[in-house]
Design a protein around this motif. Structure first.
Motif, PDB file in Angstrom:
ATOM      1  N   VAL A  59       0.834  -1.201   0.000  1.00 58.30           N
ATOM      2  CA  VAL A  59       0.000   0.000   0.000  1.00 58.30           C
ATOM      3  C   VAL A  59       0.874   1.259   0.000  1.00 58.30           C
ATOM      4  O   VAL A  59       0.600   2.228  -0.727  1.00 58.30           O
ATOM      5  N   THR A 295      -4.692   7.522  -1.030  1.00 60.40           N
ATOM      6  CA  THR A 295      -4.449   6.138  -1.456  1.00 60.40           C
ATOM      7  C   THR A 295      -4.263   5.232  -0.241  1.00 60.40           C
ATOM      8  O   THR A 295      -4.851   4.149  -0.149  1.00 60.40           O
ATOM      9  N   PHE A 296      -3.459   5.699   0.701  1.00 63.00           N
ATOM     10  CA  PHE A 296      -3.157   4.909   1.892  1.00 63.00           C
ATOM     11  C   PHE A 296      -4.414   4.661   2.727  1.00 63.00           C
ATOM     12  O   PHE A 296      -4.698   3.534   3.141  1.00 63.00           O
ATOM     13  N   LEU A 297      -5.187   5.717   2.938  1.00 65.06           N
ATOM     14  CA  LEU A 297      -6.399   5.575   3.748  1.00 65.06           C
ATOM     15  C   LEU A 297      -7.426   4.688   3.050  1.00 65.06           C
ATOM     16  O   LEU A 297      -8.084   3.860   3.683  1.00 65.06           O
ATOM     17  N   GLN A 298      -7.531   4.859   1.740  1.00 61.77           N
ATOM     18  CA  GLN A 298      -8.498   4.071   0.969  1.00 61.77           C
ATOM     19  C   GLN A 298      -8.265   2.576   1.161  1.00 61.77           C
ATOM     20  O   GLN A 298      -9.203   1.791   1.277  1.00 61.77           O
ATOM     21  N   GLU A 299      -7.005   2.175   1.180  1.00 60.72           N
ATOM     22  CA  GLU A 299      -6.691   0.755   1.320  1.00 60.72           C
ATOM     23  C   GLU A 299      -6.758   0.293   2.772  1.00 60.72           C
ATOM     24  O   GLU A 299      -6.945  -0.887   3.030  1.00 60.72           O
ATOM     25  N   ASN A 300      -6.582   1.211   3.710  1.00 65.13           N
ATOM     26  CA  ASN A 300      -6.552   0.821   5.119  1.00 65.13           C
ATOM     27  C   ASN A 300      -7.913   0.880   5.788  1.00 65.13           C
ATOM     28  O   ASN A 300      -8.158   0.176   6.759  1.00 65.13           O
ATOM     29  N   ARG A 302     -11.200   0.143   4.742  1.00 59.56           N
ATOM     30  CA  ARG A 302     -12.107  -0.387   3.721  1.00 59.56           C
ATOM     31  C   ARG A 302     -13.568  -0.138   4.080  1.00 59.56           C
ATOM     32  O   ARG A 302     -14.429  -0.144   3.206  1.00 59.56           O
ATOM     33  N   VAL A 305     -15.214   2.482   2.074  1.00 57.20           N
ATOM     34  CA  VAL A 305     -15.049   2.427   0.620  1.00 57.20           C
ATOM     35  C   VAL A 305     -16.340   2.796  -0.113  1.00 57.20           C
ATOM     36  O   VAL A 305     -16.325   3.506  -1.106  1.00 57.20           O
TER      37      VAL A 305
END
Lengths: 340, 392
Positions: A59, A295-300, A302, A305
């Motif tokens: 990530v 990007t980092f928050l989006q993947e962490n 969820r 989302v």
């Protein structure tokens, strides 16, 4: 803007007065260096404590590359004022150039890196000439069309690009004996790439050329009157901006070892522009934090989302209201009312 | 200076804390947890949800029968959004966390390929349920593929025409995208073997909304059959225009999408008599257990169990069989090579490689305008080396 004080050496003169660049000169040595040092320190801490965690490294690698293309967009979009909605395409051109050069031609990493920069900057310069002829929303439409053309070309040239199913079989690269084989190697390479993009963008935007871009952006007629070439400035701004995106694209290829045309569609280009607006188009730190952080928050996280587009929309509205991004740029870089 | 340093330290702290929050746990000895990647949002969400529904039904049925080797099968859905970035993150989540026994799903070849690179760094394998491209078995060495190669669909379409009308002349009408070359290769191979005549290849651009020209060109040679390489809605529009001129020509699907509601709603009565291709045994059949599974799916979800759902089901069946044989996530690859199971799409084994050894593809005649209104006419077995025969 400050029209009351006595103009100093290095100031940019516009129809509305004089653009004070003293703050800019102060920034060259201190704050940015501190921020970059802190970012590198944070990255080092993360690597030390999470060296074996592929998820975090993956990530963070993507986040750093997204931060890099957002920062590179600052040159064309933030400083030169070109409404560029095609940054994802230059990223893709760099990525595909690297994939073809490394996999099919068999060149070493450094040659592929130069090839990626060259290909992306050539297309960037071409779009720069378009930017000379078209302004604002007209150029935005042209840049969207460019993105669609590039995506379709990547899909419909399967002999060169492997077509719509993506580019497979990219080998692990070797950089002076350092094989980019693990998630940790990928992360470190992305961190180095981001640092290079950030520092180059920083130097460019704080140079005479950076002031020329701001002058063209603020008041084209006045810029011409003091000898700034609008054509040269816009074309070179697009070329530099796309060259750095191409560099980031090369790093994407060698860290992910798989790319496909849909990765570089209008969605990515729109996202990069949104991140830039949120972070502040002329704030390099803001752009980096917005591009990488989202990007980092989006993947962490969820759980959010499903609401990400709504949240992003609200943040963009706030950024537009604040005029200059949520992470606001210094006052001397904000545009006066009525100029945008 | 003080302000900047404070902000910087705070930022570094937040990033480090978030990084430290990444999922790390140990495997639960009582469960077989499967991370299942599918597009649950965006344009492909309908197919992705079907893939997931099939997987969850398999887990329910396996757990009702006592689980996999006594362990409960748990499906954890992950939305891959049909993007490489999300697929990479899902694969890295799988690699990072030993609680996951397997990574499966994937509607798209490219996403499975992207995930395979990440999984390979941790020397782990994954199972692609509905991404079927050849590159998964030629360019990756850690992906098991549940479905037949795309050229098999072309082979089946041509074989069906040859079986119905020996020595037939046919034309193809398709969207103009390079990915269809795989399907055309299969079509050409059987055309050469079975003495068929491929009179012309009519294509239209992806943006087309009017198909009159390609239909007129296709019918000019008075073919016995037309092979469709069109996606659901456009396949229906092409068929509607064909029926206005020639109500009897065979219209046979080549893509194996399993024409569903979109096709049927668009074509209306014109759909009746067309031949759709399904990956798997199709709908209905003589096997009571299989029919019970299809019926249960229809009861739970109010729609027929599509090919995607069936492949999702069989993927979990294969993983459960491997778990039952004592597999761990590290040696799943070895144990999958030993399984021999009967799924809703046909027999499942990987003795000859990473693509399932035998896959069944069905041709059904559409008999009405509801998705379940179809009769299976022929079932073909396609082996992983490309040979085709009637399913026994």
């Amino acid at each position: 803007m400050n029209s009351r004080r006595t103009p100093a050496r290095g100031d940019v003169f516009t129809a509305g007065g004089t653009l004070d660049t003293r703050g800019l000169q102060r920034l060259q040595s201190s704050a940015v260096v501190r921020w970059v040092a802190i970012a590198i320190l944070a990255a080092g801490v993360i690597v030390l404590f999470n060296a074996g965690d592929p998820f975090t490294l993956q990530v963070l690698t993507v986040a750093l590359l997204n931060a890099a293309i957002t920062v590179s967009l600052s040159i064309s979009f933030g400083f030169a004022g070109i409404f560029n909605l095609s940054q994802g395409s230059f990223y893709g051109l760099g990525a595909y150039a690297a994939a073809i050069l490394i996999t099919d031609v068999g060149v070493p990493f450094w040659v592929a890196l130069l090839g990626s920069i060259a290909v992306a900057s050539i297309f960037g310069v071409l779009m720069g000439f378009v930017a000379v002829r078209l302004r604002d929303d007209y150029f935005a439409f042209a840049s969207i069309a460019f993105t669609i053309i590039i995506t379709q070309a990547l899909i419909n040239l399967p002999e060169l690009t492997r077509g719509g199913t993506g580019f497979f079989g990219i080998p692990v690269v070797d950089i002076f004996g350092w094989r980019i084989a693990t998630g940790r190697d990928s992360f470190l390479l992305a961190a180095i790439g981001f640092t290079v993009v950030f520092l180059v963008t920083h130097r460019v935007t704080r140079s005479f050329f950076g002031r020329a871009m701001l002058a063209v952006n603020h008041d084209e007629m006045s810029a011409k009157a003091v000898g700034v070439s609008v054509v040269f400035t816009r074309v070179v701004a697009m070329g530099l901006s796309s060259a750095l995106a191409g560099l980031s694209g090369c790093l994407l290829t060698v860290t992910m070892l798989y790319i496909q045309p849909s990765d570089f569609s209008t969605v990515l280009s729109m996202n990069v522009t949104l991140w830039s607006i949120i972070g502040g188009p002329t704030s390099l730190i803001g752009s980096a934090v917005a591009g990488g952080g989202i990007t980092f928050l989006q993947e962490n996280i969820r759980a959010i989302v499903d609401y990400r587009l709504a949240i992003l929309g609200i943040v963009v509205l706030i950024a537009v209201y604040l005029r200059g991004g949520v992470l606001r740029r210094p006052s001397w870089m904000r545009l006066p009312k009525g100029t945008r | 200076m003080k302000k900047t340093l404070t902000a910087g330290i705070a930022l570094a702290g937040v990033v480090a804390a978030l990084a430290g929050c990444s999922p790390q746990s140990t495997a639960d000895a009582d469960e077989v947890r499967i991370l299942f990647s599918a597009p649950l949002s965006g344009d492909s969400a309908e197919s992705g949800q079907a893939l997931l529904n099939g997987a969850e039904l398999a887990a329910d049925i396996i757990n009702e029968a006592g689980g996999a080797g006594g362990r409960t099968v748990v499906i954890e859905a992950a939305d891959d959004e049909m993007t490489t970035q999300a697929a990479n993150s899902i694969a890295s989540k799988f690699a990072a966390d030993p609680k996951y026994f397997a990574l499966a799903g994937f509607l798209d070849t490219g996403l499975a390929q992207a995930a395979s690179v990440v999984a390979n760094r941790s020397e782990l394998s994954l199972i692609s349920s509905f991404g079927c491209g050849d590159s998964l078995v030629t360019d990756a060495d850690n992906v098991f593929v549940m479905c037949a190669a795309p050229d098999a669909n072309g082979r089946v379409a041509a074989s069906f025409i040859a079986d119905q009308i020996p020595g037939a002349t046919f034309v193809s009408i398709s969207i103009d995208v390079p990915q269809l070359d795989f399907y055309f290769n299969g079509l050409q191979a059987v055309t050469d073997d079975r003495d068929l005549t491929w009179a012309s290849r009519e294509v239209y651009p992806p943006s087309a909304t009017d198909y009159a020209t390609v239909v007129t060109n296709a019918l000019a040679s008075s073919p016995d059959a037309i092979v469709s390489g069109s996606l659901q809605a456009s396949a229906a529009q092409v068929l509607s225009q064909i029926r206005r001129t020639d109500p009897d020509v065979l219209y046979v699907d080549m893509l194996g999408e399993g024409w569903g509601s979109t096709f049927l709603d668009t074509a209306g009565d014109a759909a009746i008599g067309a031949y759709t291709q399904d990956l798997g045994l199709g709908f209905g059949g003589d096997d009571a257990d299989r029919v019970a599974i299809l019926d249960r799916y229809q009861d739970e979800h109010g729609t027929v169990m599509s090919a995607a759902a069936q492949h999702g089901y069989d993927t979990i069946l294969a993983i459960a069989a491997a778990a039952d044989a004592g597999a761990t996530r590290e040696d799943l690859e070895d144990k999958l090579a030993e399984i021999d199971a009967d799924g809703v799409t046909g027999p499942i084994s990987f003795a000859n490689g990473k693509r399932a050894d035998e896959r069944v593809i069905s041709i059904s005649e559409i008999t009405g305008t509801a998705p379940e209104d179809r009769t299976v006419l022929a079932q073909y077995t396609v082996t992983s080396d490309g040979k085709i025969s009637l399913f026994e």
